[in-house]
Design a protein around this motif. Structure first.
Motif, short mmCIF file in Angstrom:
data_model
loop_
_atom_site.label_atom_id
_atom_site.label_comp_id
_atom_site.label_asym_id
_atom_site.label_seq_id
_atom_site.Cartn_x
_atom_site.Cartn_y
_atom_site.Cartn_z
N TYR A 136 58.33 29.10 42.90
CA TYR A 136 57.82 27.72 42.99
C TYR A 136 57.99 27.07 41.62
CZ TYR A 136 55.30 29.68 47.03
OH TYR A 136 54.97 30.31 48.20
N ARG B 199 50.19 29.09 41.97
CA ARG B 199 50.35 28.90 43.41
C ARG B 199 50.38 30.25 44.11
NH1 ARG B 199 52.15 24.71 46.82
NH2 ARG B 199 52.46 23.41 44.98
N GLY C 207 51.03 31.77 48.26
CA GLY C 207 51.23 31.61 49.70
C GLY C 207 50.29 32.62 50.35
N GLU D 197 41.69 32.26 53.01
CA GLU D 197 41.47 31.01 52.29
C GLU D 197 40.16 31.02 51.50
OE1 GLU D 197 41.11 26.19 53.05
OE2 GLU D 197 41.65 27.49 54.72
N LYS E 164 43.38 24.57 48.93
CA LYS E 164 44.41 24.46 49.96
C LYS E 164 45.40 23.37 49.57
CE LYS E 164 44.83 23.67 54.93
NZ LYS E 164 44.07 23.43 56.16
N ALA E 165 46.71 23.67 49.64
CA ALA E 165 47.74 22.73 49.23
C ALA E 165 48.80 22.51 50.30
CB ALA E 165 48.40 23.22 47.94
N SER E 166 48.58 23.04 51.51
CA SER E 166 49.53 22.83 52.60
C SER E 166 48.81 23.01 53.93
CB SER E 166 50.69 23.83 52.52
OG SER E 166 50.30 25.11 52.99
N GLU E 167 49.47 22.58 54.95
CA GLU E 167 49.01 22.87 56.30
C GLU E 167 49.38 24.32 56.60
OE1 GLU E 167 47.12 20.93 58.27
OE2 GLU E 167 47.07 19.65 56.48
N TYR F 129 51.19 27.48 58.09
CA TYR F 129 52.57 27.71 58.53
C TYR F 129 52.75 29.18 58.87
CZ TYR F 129 53.23 29.27 53.69
OH TYR F 129 53.11 29.92 52.48
N GLU G 94 54.65 32.55 58.65
CA GLU G 94 55.60 33.31 57.83
C GLU G 94 55.63 34.74 58.36
OE1 GLU G 94 55.91 34.87 53.28
OE2 GLU G 94 55.53 32.73 53.55
N ILE H 59 48.88 29.69 54.26
CA ILE H 59 48.71 28.38 53.65
C ILE H 59 49.06 28.53 52.17
CG2 ILE H 59 46.96 27.43 55.20
CD1 ILE H 59 44.86 28.18 53.05
N GLU H 60 49.59 27.46 51.60
CA GLU H 60 49.78 27.46 50.16
C GLU H 60 48.50 26.98 49.51
OE1 GLU H 60 53.34 25.57 48.79
OE2 GLU H 60 54.58 26.81 50.10
#
Length: 155
Positions: free
Chosen positions: A74, A115, A117, A123, A133-136, A138, A140, A146-147
């Motif tokens: 990142y 950062r 993932g 969380e 929290k920095a993303s919705e 996802y 993987e 979440i990021e």
């Protein structure tokens, strides 16, 4: 508990083997998630390891993560491949691992955010350590993530 933070080249083959075996045991076998663990980033990362020694047995990995410099995965510095061996979960070792990693990142890259993932169900764990929290969510490799970001030490 024996702690060490080493560059890839300083790990040595026996320790590297134990690290990769521990990562495989957690991510591939326990979480039933076949994925490409060897991603080319290990040689450029720092490796934070907690080992336990019992009698004449070889040391066992109790906890591990890797710290990636800014720009590798990142724009920010990042933490990845976070594991606590099943035998050491619920002992506070994971929190100590993360606290040590944050301190190393703050010293090494003081102007960089950190950062991760994170698996979505963790969380609150990472939130307690200053990550937000920095993303919705996802998917993987079949696991919701979440990021999350932690602000830089030098603000």
């Amino acid at each position: 508990m024996e702690w060490m933070c080493q560059s890839f080249d300083a790990l040595g083959s026996a320790l590297l083997y134990r690290i990769l075996a521990a990562r495989n045991a957690v991510f591939v076998v326990e979480q039933q998630c076949p994925y490409q663990d060897i991603d080319g980033r290990d040689p450029l990362s720092l490796h934070l390891v907690a080992q336990v020694r019992e009698a004449s047995e070889p040391p066992q990995i109790a906890a591990y993560l890797r710290l990636l410099p800014p720009g590798l995965a990142y724009d920010e510095a990042s933490i990845g491949r976070v594991i606590t061996a099943a035998s050491h979960r619920g002992t506070g070792l994971g929190r100590e691992l993360l606290a040590r990693a944050i301190a190393i990142a703050d010293e090494r890259w003081p102007s960089s955010s950190l950062r991760i993932g994170a698996q979505a169900h963790l969380e609150a764990f990472y939130g307690a350590c200053g990550f937000v929290k920095a993303s919705e969510p996802y998917d993987e490799d079949g696991i919701m993530h979440i990021e999350m970001l932690r602000p830089p030490a030098a603000q």
